[in-house]
Design an enzyme around this catalytic site. Structure first.
Site, PDB file in Angstrom:
ATOM      1  N   ASP A  67      -6.301   0.926  11.117  1.00 10.31           N
ATOM      2  CA  ASP A  67      -6.703   0.990   9.708  1.00 10.31           C
ATOM      3  C   ASP A  67      -6.588   2.454   9.293  1.00 10.31           C
ATOM      4  O   ASP A  67      -7.045   3.346  10.017  1.00 10.31           O
ATOM      5  CB  ASP A  67      -8.152   0.517   9.533  1.00 10.31           C
ATOM      6  CG  ASP A  67      -8.311  -0.974   9.817  1.00 10.31           C
ATOM      7  OD1 ASP A  67      -7.292  -1.692   9.767  1.00 10.31           O
ATOM      8  OD2 ASP A  67      -9.450  -1.398  10.096  1.00 10.31           O
ATOM      9  N   GLU A  71      -4.542  -6.531   2.989  1.00  8.32           N
ATOM     10  CA  GLU A  71      -5.246  -5.366   3.548  1.00  8.32           C
ATOM     11  C   GLU A  71      -4.262  -4.203   3.592  1.00  8.32           C
ATOM     12  O   GLU A  71      -3.592  -3.986   4.607  1.00  8.32           O
ATOM     13  CB  GLU A  71      -5.778  -5.665   4.963  1.00  8.32           C
ATOM     14  CG  GLU A  71      -6.921  -6.663   5.001  1.00  8.32           C
ATOM     15  CD  GLU A  71      -7.549  -6.790   6.395  1.00  8.32           C
ATOM     16  OE1 GLU A  71      -7.197  -5.998   7.295  1.00  8.32           O
ATOM     17  OE2 GLU A  71      -8.385  -7.694   6.573  1.00  8.32           O
ATOM     18  N   HIS A  87      -4.365  -1.840   6.661  1.00  5.69           N
ATOM     19  CA  HIS A  87      -4.177  -2.324   8.038  1.00  5.69           C
ATOM     20  C   HIS A  87      -2.688  -2.329   8.405  1.00  5.69           C
ATOM     21  O   HIS A  87      -1.907  -3.091   7.848  1.00  5.69           O
ATOM     22  CB  HIS A  87      -4.784  -3.740   8.154  1.00  5.69           C
ATOM     23  CG  HIS A  87      -4.666  -4.347   9.516  1.00  5.69           C
ATOM     24  ND1 HIS A  87      -5.753  -4.502  10.359  1.00  5.69           N
ATOM     25  CD2 HIS A  87      -3.588  -4.852  10.196  1.00  5.69           C
ATOM     26  CE1 HIS A  87      -5.357  -5.082  11.492  1.00  5.69           C
ATOM     27  NE2 HIS A  87      -4.042  -5.308  11.407  1.00  5.69           N
TER      28      HIS A  87
HETATM   29 ZN   LIG Z   1      -7.717  -3.667  10.397  1.00  6.72          ZN
END
Ligand SMILES: [Zn+2]
Length: 302
Positions: A222, A268, A271
């Protein structure tokens, strides 16, 4: 001479008149003897009773000690039986979980449309999603290396370091906020979300189940900028730089916008997943955004 004088005297005789009668003396003697005898018998009797009492007390103490030993032995038998029962239950539960997993079921009993277990999680293109879990569930990589204090598998760590340097040189600084997470770590994270949301279904929308998180591969990271982590990351210049150049370092955006039904996850932007430079470039060239589509592996929800 005195003796001569005495010779002349008539020897005095004891008479019954001047001394107690023989009968009385004898009586007194007999009475004294009887009293003494009585006293002795009483004493002997008392001693005997006393000895008996002591013996009884000693016997009672012995019996009490014996009772204690018997009770302790009985309790130990009960405890051992309980322990054996608990061990048998745990073994049965483990067998049942293993049976379900080998039958393509999730450990919680729900059934996937495909076999859940991924038995070789060490390949760079491994797909871990809501239909593909680690086997064993607590699998861990053996070649972890650190990038700014965050762990990734060795090759991914080297490539992330190079990517961060290149972006920084271009004025697009970003850094890791999370990378490798162990199975145990995910258990804690997931259980926290279950507690916060009140149900497993609600927790599933924000956190991967233990054994189903891509972070456990040691290939996912991340990213954040100095002013932004998570949701806002999609609006940063760093994100735009990554979309253009990440494939040159072997990384892909793992959960893109509009593909939740394929990946199983809401977008996301923060990510990123390492899959190797050649594969990442090939996906970009072919215009394929998800690993599931690229490898023809089912994804989506649990
Ligand atoms: Zn993640």
């Amino acid at each position: 001479m005195v003796r001569t004088k005495h010779h002349n005297r008539t020897p005095k005789r004891y008479t019954s008149r001047r001394h107690p009668p023989r009968l009385l003396v004898t009586g007194l003697l007999l009475l004294t003897a009887a009293t003494l005898c009585g006293l002795f018998l009483s004493y002997a009797n008392w001693r005997q009773l006393s000895d008996e009492r002591q013996l009884k007390q000693e016997q009672a103490a012995q019996f009490a000690a014996l009772d204690k030993r018997v009770a302790a032995a009985a309790q130990k038998k009960i405890d051992d039986a309980k322990k054996a029962e608990a061990a048998a239950k745990a073994a049965a539960a483990a067998d049942e979980a293993a049976r379900k997993q080998s039958a393509g079921q999730h450990p919680d009993g729900t059934v996937s449309s495909s076999i859940c277990a991924v038995t070789i999680p060490s390949t760079l293109t491994v797909v871990i999603n809501k239909k593909h879990c680690f086997s064993p569930l607590n699998w861990a990589p053996s070649d972890l290396a650190s990038v700014q204090g965050y762990l990734l598998r060795s090759e991914a760590a080297t490539q992330l370091g190079a990517m961060i340097n290149a972006a920084s040189a271009a004025g697009m600084g970003f850094s890791p906020s999370s990378a490798y997470r162990s199975y145990d770590n995910q258990v804690t994270t997931y259980n926290t979300w279950v507690a916060i949301n009140g149900s497993q279904a609600a927790a599933d929308t924000v956190s991967a189940r233990p054994g189903y998180s891509e972070h456990q591969t040691g290939l996912a990271v991340d990213l954040q900028t100095s002013g932004c982590a998570l949701e806002c990351f999609a609006g940063t210049a760093a994100y735009q730089w990554l979309k253009q150049y990440a494939s040159d370092y072997g990384f892909i955006e793992r959960y893109p916008v509009g593909l939740t039904s394929i990946t199983g996850y809401s977008p996301e932007a923060w990510h990123w997943r390492y899959i190797g430079v050649a594969t990442a470039r090939d996906m970009k060239t072919k215009g394929i955004q998800t690993l599931e589509e690229y490898l023809g592996i089912p994804g989506g929800d649990y």
